[in-house]
Scaffold this active site. Structure first.
Site, PDB file in Angstrom:
ATOM      1  N   SER A  51      83.777  31.202  51.678  1.00 18.98           N
ATOM      2  CA  SER A  51      85.161  30.370  50.559  1.00 18.98           C
ATOM      3  C   SER A  51      83.992  31.308  49.253  1.00 18.98           C
ATOM      4  CB  SER A  51      84.638  29.556  50.231  1.00 18.98           C
ATOM      5  OG  SER A  51      85.205  28.760  49.277  1.00 18.98           O
ATOM      6  N   TYR A  60      78.716  21.519  49.825  1.00 20.05           N
ATOM      7  CA  TYR A  60      80.193  23.135  50.235  1.00 20.05           C
ATOM      8  C   TYR A  60      79.466  23.977  50.257  1.00 20.05           C
ATOM      9  CZ  TYR A  60      84.641  24.299  51.434  1.00 20.05           C
ATOM     10  OH  TYR A  60      85.427  25.381  51.805  1.00 20.05           O
TER      11      TYR A  60
HETATM   12  N1  LIG Z   1      91.659  26.213  52.206  1.00 13.76           N
HETATM   13  C1  LIG Z   1      91.516  26.529  50.660  1.00 13.76           C
HETATM   14  O1  LIG Z   1      91.181  27.514  50.258  1.00 13.76           O
HETATM   15  C2  LIG Z   1      89.442  27.066  51.888  1.00 13.76           C
HETATM   16  C3  LIG Z   1      89.291  28.387  50.484  1.00 13.76           C
HETATM   17  C4  LIG Z   1      87.951  28.557  51.156  1.00 13.76           C
HETATM   18  C5  LIG Z   1      87.291  28.389  52.415  1.00 13.76           C
HETATM   19  N2  LIG Z   1      88.647  27.551  53.142  1.00 13.76           N
HETATM   20  C6  LIG Z   1      87.609  27.350  54.568  1.00 13.76           C
HETATM   21  O2  LIG Z   1      88.695  27.950  55.609  1.00 13.76           O
HETATM   22  C7  LIG Z   1      87.793  27.206  56.776  1.00 13.76           C
HETATM   23  C8  LIG Z   1      89.468  26.181  57.036  1.00 13.76           C
HETATM   24  O3  LIG Z   1      89.772  25.450  56.451  1.00 13.76           O
HETATM   25  P1  LIG Z   1      91.150  25.317  56.084  1.00 13.76           P
HETATM   26  O4  LIG Z   1      91.823  25.266  54.668  1.00 13.76           O
HETATM   27  O5  LIG Z   1      91.965  25.439  56.826  1.00 13.76           O
HETATM   28  O6  LIG Z   1      91.789  22.860  56.161  1.00 13.76           O
HETATM   29  P2  LIG Z   1      91.765  22.909  57.126  1.00 13.76           P
HETATM   30  O7  LIG Z   1      93.558  22.070  57.465  1.00 13.76           O
HETATM   31  O8  LIG Z   1      90.950  20.925  56.575  1.00 13.76           O
HETATM   32  O9  LIG Z   1      91.363  22.333  58.837  1.00 13.76           O
HETATM   33  C9  LIG Z   1      90.174  21.900  59.023  1.00 13.76           C
HETATM   34  C10 LIG Z   1      89.545  22.213  61.006  1.00 13.76           C
HETATM   35  O10 LIG Z   1      88.380  22.281  61.109  1.00 13.76           O
HETATM   36  C11 LIG Z   1      88.607  21.414  61.453  1.00 13.76           C
HETATM   37  N3  LIG Z   1      86.783  20.867  61.960  1.00 13.76           N
HETATM   38  C12 LIG Z   1      86.753  19.680  60.649  1.00 13.76           C
HETATM   39  N4  LIG Z   1      85.259  19.004  61.689  1.00 13.76           N
HETATM   40  C13 LIG Z   1      85.417  19.644  62.577  1.00 13.76           C
HETATM   41  C14 LIG Z   1      84.952  18.757  63.741  1.00 13.76           C
HETATM   42  N5  LIG Z   1      83.651  18.172  63.381  1.00 13.76           N
HETATM   43  N6  LIG Z   1      84.799  19.977  64.377  1.00 13.76           N
HETATM   44  C15 LIG Z   1      85.731  20.384  64.945  1.00 13.76           C
HETATM   45  N7  LIG Z   1      86.310  20.847  63.984  1.00 13.76           N
HETATM   46  C16 LIG Z   1      86.323  19.996  62.631  1.00 13.76           C
HETATM   47  C17 LIG Z   1      89.524  19.908  61.611  1.00 13.76           C
HETATM   48  O11 LIG Z   1      89.962  19.652  62.705  1.00 13.76           O
HETATM   49  P3  LIG Z   1      90.649  17.989  62.749  1.00 13.76           P
HETATM   50  O12 LIG Z   1      92.078  18.041  62.831  1.00 13.76           O
HETATM   51  O13 LIG Z   1      90.373  17.419  63.909  1.00 13.76           O
HETATM   52  O14 LIG Z   1      90.401  17.754  61.358  1.00 13.76           O
HETATM   53  C18 LIG Z   1      90.817  21.828  61.514  1.00 13.76           C
HETATM   54  O15 LIG Z   1      91.493  22.001  62.488  1.00 13.76           O
HETATM   55  C19 LIG Z   1      86.674  25.947  56.261  1.00 13.76           C
HETATM   56  O16 LIG Z   1      86.174  26.625  56.491  1.00 13.76           O
HETATM   57  C20 LIG Z   1      87.070  26.288  54.874  1.00 13.76           C
HETATM   58  O17 LIG Z   1      85.572  25.876  54.508  1.00 13.76           O
HETATM   59  C21 LIG Z   1      89.532  27.206  53.152  1.00 13.76           C
END
Ligand SMILES: NC(=O)c1ccc[n+]([C@@H]2O[C@H](COP(=O)([O-])OP(=O)(O)OC[C@H]3O[C@@H](n4cnc5c(N)ncnc54)[C@H](OP(=O)(O)O)[C@@H]3O)[C@@H](O)[C@H]2O)c1
Length: 298
Positions: free
Chosen positions: A141, A168
């Site tokens: 990120s 984070y």
């Molecule tokens: N969105 C952004 O703007 C952004 C920016 C920079 C980086 N990121 C990175 O992108 C990645 C994905 O994030 P996202 O935005 O797609 O968020 P999200 O929609 O909340 O998805 C997160 C995923 O991680 C899973 N997860 C959380 N805790 C877990 C655990 N203990 N064991 C297994 N799976 C788990 C969740 O499963 P559940 O469905 O069961 O909760 C969900 O499938 C993350 O690493 C985040 O740091 C996102």
């Protein structure tokens, strides 16, 4: 040959979009997540979106809770039994959680975002190497730039006061330092494995729903508003991860959006912060990660 790609956190947001894009490109995607019911639904949605699959892809489900290192070990053993793995995408993550601890006593956010992916990757290393041309992709990120230092303290010892955004930011810096050290070690050992990283800019997903300690003021509130309302689509955000997982890129590459401040746009190669290029910190974090998880890389 069909590429076999495991993506963690496929049950929502970027992981789901990454899985769809890779499946559309012909990969056998191993769908990993912690919730079996959500995983089944994810596979149903994927197969429906793809239309009739005329090859022998089955999109296996891998149940793994990254907040539980026993679950990580079980999942890695199960994946190893399925045969060689070409790509591991460590996408799953959580953001700005409270001071909760994992079942193993780790900071919940730090184990989910760094230590469990470190353990999963190490346990899957022989399975990856068996493919003959493997990749490991970390999803970091832009917030890694806010980290003042790598998280090289023992993650089982609480740091007080608990600062959710600091954790984070440090976990996302850890993703990049891990990628750097894995790539260095793979080159040194002559392994057929490349380590790459990507970031999705600002993408509207469910990530904020879990930000239980985002706080009403300060950086938390600003980030919550920015990510929630101005983000690009999950499909566009996932493009950087898909590029890191599939494009002809050297190990160590970092891919992110090409627009202003890397917040949105088509993916291209980007530069991480200086703190993410610190070989000493990368090595220290590796030692701490091996000691804390009990997973030593072969
Ligand atoms: N969105 C952004 O703007 C952004 C920016 C920079 C980086 N990121 C990175 O992108 C990645 C994905 O994030 P996202 O935005 O797609 O968020 P999200 O929609 O909340 O998805 C997160 C995923 O991680 C899973 N997860 C959380 N805790 C877990 C655990 N203990 N064991 C297994 N799976 C788990 C969740 O499963 P559940 O469905 O069961 O909760 C969900 O499938 C993350 O690493 C985040 O740091 C996102």
């Amino acid at each position: 040959m069909t590429r076999r790609i495991l993506v963690t956190g496929v049950t929502s947001g970027l992981g789901a979009a990454t899985a769809h894009a890779l499946a559309r490109a012909g990969a056998e995607v191993l769908l990993a997540g912690r919730n079996p019911t959500k995983l089944e639904q994810t596979r149903t949605d994927l197969v429906r979106a793809l239309g009739p699959v005329t090859d022998d892809r089955t999109f296996p489900l891998v149940v793994v809770d990254l907040a539980d290192l026993t679950s990580v070990r079980r999942a890695a053993a199960e994946v190893a039994r399925l045969g060689p793995l070409d790509v591991l995408v460590n996408n799953a993550g959580v953001m700005a959680l409270g001071p909760e601890r994992s079942v193993d006593g780790f900071d919940l956010q730090m184990v989910t975002n760094h230590f469990a992916p470190f353990a999963l990757t190490g346990l899957l290393l022989p399975t990856l190497i068996a493919s003959g041309d493997a990749r490991v992709v970390a999803v970091s990120s832009q917030i890694h730039r806010l980290a003042r230092q790598a998280p090289v303290h023992d993650p089982r010892v609480p740091r007080l006061p608990h600062r959710p955004w600091r954790v984070y930011a440090e976990s996302k810096l850890a993703n990049l330092l891990f990628t750097r050290e894995l790539e260095r070690r793979a080159r040194e050992a002559g392994l057929p494995l490349r380590a790459l990283a990507a970031h999705p800019g600002r993408t509207s997903t469910g990530l904020l729903g879990g930000a239980t300690h985002a706080g009403p003021r300060g950086i938390g509130a600003v980030l919550v508003r920015a990510f929630g309302t101005l983000g690009q689509s999950a499909e566009d955000g996932a493009a950087a991860t898909v590029m890191a997982a599939t494009a002809d890129l050297p190990g160590g590459s970092y891919v992110g959006p090409s627009g202003p401040l890397e917040m949105r746009g088509l993916p291209h190669l980007v530069q991480p912060a200086r703190a993410a290029q610190d070989d000493y910190a990368a090595d220290r974090l590796w030692q701490v990660s091996e000691a804390a998880t009990g997973v030593s890389y072969p």
